[in-house]
Enzyme design. Structure first.
Site, short mmCIF file in Angstrom:
data_model
loop_
_atom_site.label_atom_id
_atom_site.label_comp_id
_atom_site.label_asym_id
_atom_site.label_seq_id
_atom_site.Cartn_x
_atom_site.Cartn_y
_atom_site.Cartn_z
N LYS A 121 0.86 -1.18 0.00
CA LYS A 121 0.00 0.00 0.00
C LYS A 121 0.89 1.24 0.00
O LYS A 121 2.05 1.18 0.44
CB LYS A 121 -0.90 0.02 1.24
CG LYS A 121 -2.19 0.80 1.05
CD LYS A 121 -3.20 0.04 0.20
CE LYS A 121 -4.52 0.80 0.08
NZ LYS A 121 -5.51 0.05 -0.72
N ASP A 136 -6.76 4.40 -5.06
CA ASP A 136 -7.46 4.28 -3.79
C ASP A 136 -8.13 5.63 -3.57
O ASP A 136 -8.35 6.38 -4.55
CB ASP A 136 -6.47 3.93 -2.66
CG ASP A 136 -7.16 3.47 -1.38
OD1 ASP A 136 -7.55 2.30 -1.31
OD2 ASP A 136 -7.31 4.29 -0.45
#
Length: 449
Positions: free
Chosen positions: A122, A162
């Site tokens: 991430k 995201d």
């Protein structure tokens, strides 16, 4: 497992979101470790909670007034036991190391559940795209990628979008990466359709959350048709959750953003959803404008000090939290139960606090944690990678069929693991156990690395 939690608390004392994610998984997998002591001997959990690599960097960029701005950038490469790191980039003021680590940790198990050969990672920045011009966003993305490019690649790490990173940002990031690497590779997913993107990718997370809810309801021989649904957020995930719920005959009555939420008792039908998409994706406006266009709806401003979110205090059957982490606390969870909600499918990552999760589990509702319910996004990112590698593009129907099959497989894996380890129907334990075992077995095979 108290030892593991103590290690995290001592080593990373201020990373509360990371602590929360580790604690949930540690509690779920204790029976697995008791049954398989070789995992403990090999230090599997201790290795899982420590990222393989953490990258933090400075991002200088110039705004439209010629002023130099500086943001922080992160990439957490958490675990590559079953494939190259895969996980989104988040651009939001709340981004910090704790949130990045929690998301990367969750992503590892989520990706394992998809059955695709991808590891967990991430990244992102505390940059806020809201209120910025296209040129400002472009300059920031180019500066961000000028550091990140050296750490990613199709066989190493494949970022995606995201919160705050949509098609515009992916385009700018990809363009800079292509220039710096001097090659056109599938180093990012979420690309536009005309240069390597996959059909259904924008819709995938929202669609997947609905497909998972459908599978849960099927265990009680029920359908999602006719259900009244609460959906938080109004970005990509929320929009396509509403779209798929409408297609399946449900009715959505709320949407939100950071300023507040709207309640539309008549339902957010297809025409109203198209307005929301224009409002948020093109105009980049606020959800309160919905109530101005549709006066039959009611807008409620956000009150951060109230201790609960009134969005979750409406009569409904299903809830799809699709905004951000910890948006449902214990009071919100109890309000949902009191108002008849018995299906919760998380489109966001860890949107429910531990106390809220306990309330859902105690009431034995159909509750799907984000690492299972919102895996549709990364699943179709994996399908995008496959299409890029083969230099082909599958039709929309084929991608959606594959997505439905993946979500069905995830549901079956979670349900089976929950039954095997003595908590049938507990999708939290099931998701954590199923994902953990797949990653742990791969780590055992590869030795101490």
């Amino acid at each position: 497992m108290d030892i593991i939690i103590d290690i995290v608390n001592t080593r990373d004392p201020f990373e509360k979101e990371f602590h929360q994610a580790v604690t949930e998984v540690a509690k779920s997998v204790k029976p697995v470790l008791d049954k398989n002591p070789e995992y403990r001997h090999a230090g599997i959990v201790e290795r899982m909670i420590e990222p393989e690599r953490m990258i933090q960097f400075r991002i200088p960029w110039v705004d439209d007034r010629g002023i130099v701005r500086v943001n922080r950038g992160f990439r957490i490469q958490m675990n590559s036991a079953i494939g190259p790191y895969k996980g989104g980039l988040r651009f939001h003021p709340s981004v910090n190391l704790s949130i990045m680590k929690f998301l990367a940790f969750e992503q590892t198990f989520k990706n394992a559940l998809t059955t695709l050969p991808i590891g967990g990672g991430k990244g992102g920045s505390d940059f806020d795209p809201k209120g910025k011009s296209d040129n400002e966003v472009m300059r920031f993305c180019q500066s961000f990628m000028s550091e990140l490019f050296r750490h990613i690649g199709p066989d190493t790490d494949i970022p995606a979008g995201d919160i705050g990173v949509g098609a515009r940002e992916i385009g700018y990031l990809f363009g800079m990466c292509k220039k710096l690497k001097n090659e056109f590779t599938s180093v990012l997913t979420g690309k536009s359709l005309n240069w390597g993107g996959s059909l259904i990718r924008p819709e995938a997370t929202g669609y997947g959350a609905v497909f998972f809810a459908k599978e849960m309801l099927a265990t009680r021989k029920e359908s999602i048709t006719g259900k009244v649904c609460l959906v938080s957020g109004s970005g990509n995930v929320a929009q396509y959750t509403v779209e798929k719920l409408n297609q399946m005959g449900a009715k959505v009555v709320v949407l939100s953003d950071t300023s507040g939420y709207i309640y539309d008792e008549k339902g957010i039908d297809e025409a109203k959803l198209q307005y929301v998409m224009y409002l948020k994706n093109v105009k980049r406006g606020r959800i309160k404008e919905y109530a101005q266009k549709y006066p039959e709806s009611v807008y409620t401003a956000r009150n951060a000090g109230s201790g609960h979110n009134p969005l979750w205090n409406h009569k409904a059957d299903c809830a799809f939290p699709s905004a951000t982490q910890n948006e449902i606390n214990a009071k919100d969870a109890q309000n949902l139960i009191n108002n008849g909600v018995y299906v919760v499918s998380e489109g966001a990552n860890m949107p429910t606090t531990p106390e809220g999760v306990d309330i859902f589990l105690d009431n034995k509702i159909l509750y799907a944690p984000g690492k299972a319910a919102n895996a549709g996004g990364v699943a179709v990112s994996g399908l995008e990678m496959s299409q890029n590698a083969m230099k082909i593009k599958w039709p929309r129907e084929e991608v959606e069929t594959k997505l439905m099959a993946i979500m069905k497989s995830i549901h079956e894996a979670c349900l089976s693991a929950s039954q095997e380890y003595g908590t049938p129907g507990n999708y939290v334990n099931g998701a954590n156990i199923a994902g953990f075992i797949k990653v742990a077995d791969a780590m055992m095979d590869q030795g101490v690395v």
